[in-house]
Scaffold this active site. Structure first.
Site, PDB file in Angstrom:
ATOM      1  N   ASP A  44     -23.140 -24.146  38.023  1.00  0.00           N
ATOM      2  CA  ASP A  44     -23.438 -24.688  36.708  1.00  0.00           C
ATOM      3  C   ASP A  44     -24.512 -25.766  36.791  1.00  0.00           C
ATOM      4  OD1 ASP A  44     -21.952 -26.645  38.002  1.00  0.00           O
ATOM      5  OD2 ASP A  44     -20.190 -26.407  36.738  1.00  0.00           O
ATOM      6  N   ASN A  86      -8.302 -31.105  34.335  1.00  0.00           N
ATOM      7  CA  ASN A  86      -7.742 -30.269  33.259  1.00  0.00           C
ATOM      8  C   ASN A  86      -7.741 -28.784  33.629  1.00  0.00           C
ATOM      9  OD1 ASN A  86     -10.408 -29.577  33.134  1.00  0.00           O
ATOM     10  ND2 ASN A  86     -10.780 -30.336  31.056  1.00  0.00           N
ATOM     11  N   HIS A 105     -10.354 -27.072  34.683  1.00  0.00           N
ATOM     12  CA  HIS A 105     -11.594 -26.331  34.454  1.00  0.00           C
ATOM     13  C   HIS A 105     -12.188 -25.862  35.779  1.00  0.00           C
ATOM     14  CE1 HIS A 105     -14.383 -30.131  34.505  1.00  0.00           C
ATOM     15  NE2 HIS A 105     -14.221 -29.654  35.709  1.00  0.00           N
ATOM     16  N   GLU A 140     -14.050 -24.739  30.270  1.00  0.00           N
ATOM     17  CA  GLU A 140     -13.065 -25.744  29.885  1.00  0.00           C
ATOM     18  C   GLU A 140     -11.848 -25.093  29.216  1.00  0.00           C
ATOM     19  OE1 GLU A 140     -13.298 -28.753  30.793  1.00  0.00           O
ATOM     20  OE2 GLU A 140     -15.266 -29.641  30.435  1.00  0.00           O
TER      21      GLU A 140
HETATM   22  P1  PGA Z   1     -14.661 -33.460  41.230  1.00  0.00           P
HETATM   23  O1  PGA Z   1     -14.909 -32.403  40.082  1.00  0.00           O
HETATM   24  O2  PGA Z   1     -14.834 -32.723  42.513  1.00  0.00           O
HETATM   25  O3  PGA Z   1     -15.732 -34.494  41.015  1.00  0.00           O
HETATM   26  O4  PGA Z   1     -13.280 -33.976  41.030  1.00  0.00           O
HETATM   27  C1  PGA Z   1     -14.348 -31.144  40.194  1.00  0.00           C
HETATM   28  C2  PGA Z   1     -14.692 -30.358  38.965  1.00  0.00           C
HETATM   29  O5  PGA Z   1     -14.851 -30.968  37.895  1.00  0.00           O
HETATM   30  O6  PGA Z   1     -14.806 -29.130  39.077  1.00  0.00           O
END
Ligand code: PGA
Length: 240
Positions: free
Chosen positions: A68, A137, A139, A144
């Site tokens: 992404d 969450n 995602h 999301e």
């Molecule tokens: P993080 O993010 O590794 O910074 O916790 C993971 C994500 O949002 O996929």
């Protein structure tokens, strides 16, 4: 069943993931790697750089596609995922940057940018190994939680919890881009193998749901149970 490797520390999780990437690259030196950003894979990238410096692995012929990118954003912006990948990984290894790909976050037509990214991924052949982090969450990429999910690359609005979580990389939450271009769940599930990384107790609920074998779009990571070759590498504190 998802394979689960429990590690004691973030360092150990990072090394285990880096070893899996190294094995894949050694057995398939021209393979397509799907790469992820965020805090979680930083240790894995650092280990891979060390392995490269010790002459244990080369990325010379590797192709990569990132999950992404914020949208819209210039690739040279310090908070872009292109900038993250360059500074945390690509600048320190022998990968040819022309072979490293991101959704085109400068294209004013987000639908066109999305379609083109799907075409590009198909033209490279299969993603052999996709690295994933997981949001608090649940995602995956910027897919999301919601009542529905998109299969293919698309423009996505960041949830408020993701804006809050990602604001640590910006001067204030107001500066966090509200949109992204992200691979969809089908794009991700089309990879031959998937490594999901999770570390820290704030990921506990997302990890618990991911392992529950119940598919629920309110926790996009639960769709990973549809795939036959997912390995979750998780630190003990991210498990209940
Ligand atoms: P993080 O993010 O590794 O910074 O916790 C993971 C994500 O949002 O996929």
């Amino acid at each position: 069943m998802m394979k689960v490797i429990v590690t004691g520390t973030y360092e150990e999780m990072s090394l285990t993931a880096a070893e899996a990437v190294r094995e894949r690259v050694l057995s398939s030196p021209r393979c397509v790697l799907g790469l992820a950003t965020g805090s979680t894979p930083l240790g894995m990238y650092a280990k891979l750089i060390e392995m490269y410096q010790r002459g244990e692995v080369s990325f010379k012929d590797i192709r990569s596609v990132n999950l992404d990118e914020y949208y819209p954003i210039s690739p040279s912006a310090r908070c872009s995922y292109r900038y993250y990948m360059d500074t945390n990984f690509f600048n320190h290894i022998d990968i040819d940057k022309a072979n490293t790909h991101f959704p085109d976050a400068e294209n004013e037509d987000s639908e066109k940018a999305s379609t083109e990214y799907e075409k590009l991924i198909s033209s490279l052949g299969k993603i052999e190994l996709q690295i994933l982090g997981i949001g608090r969450n649940g995602h995956i990429g910027f897919n999301e939680p919601g009542s529905f999910l998109y299969p293919l690359t698309h423009m996505a609005r960041l949830s408020e919890s993701t804006v809050r979580a990602n604001s640590r990389f910006f001067s204030s939450p107001a500066d966090v881009p509200r949109f992204s271009l992200t691979m969809g769940m089908k794009t991700i599930l089309s990879a031959s193998g998937i490594i999901l990384l999770a570390s820290g107790k704030e990921k506990r609920e997302a990890v618990r749901r991911t392992l529950s074998s119940v598919i629920d779009t309110s926790c996009p990571s639960t769709l990973l149970c549809l795939h036959d070759d997912v390995t979750l590498i998780v630190t003990r504190d991210a498990l209940e």
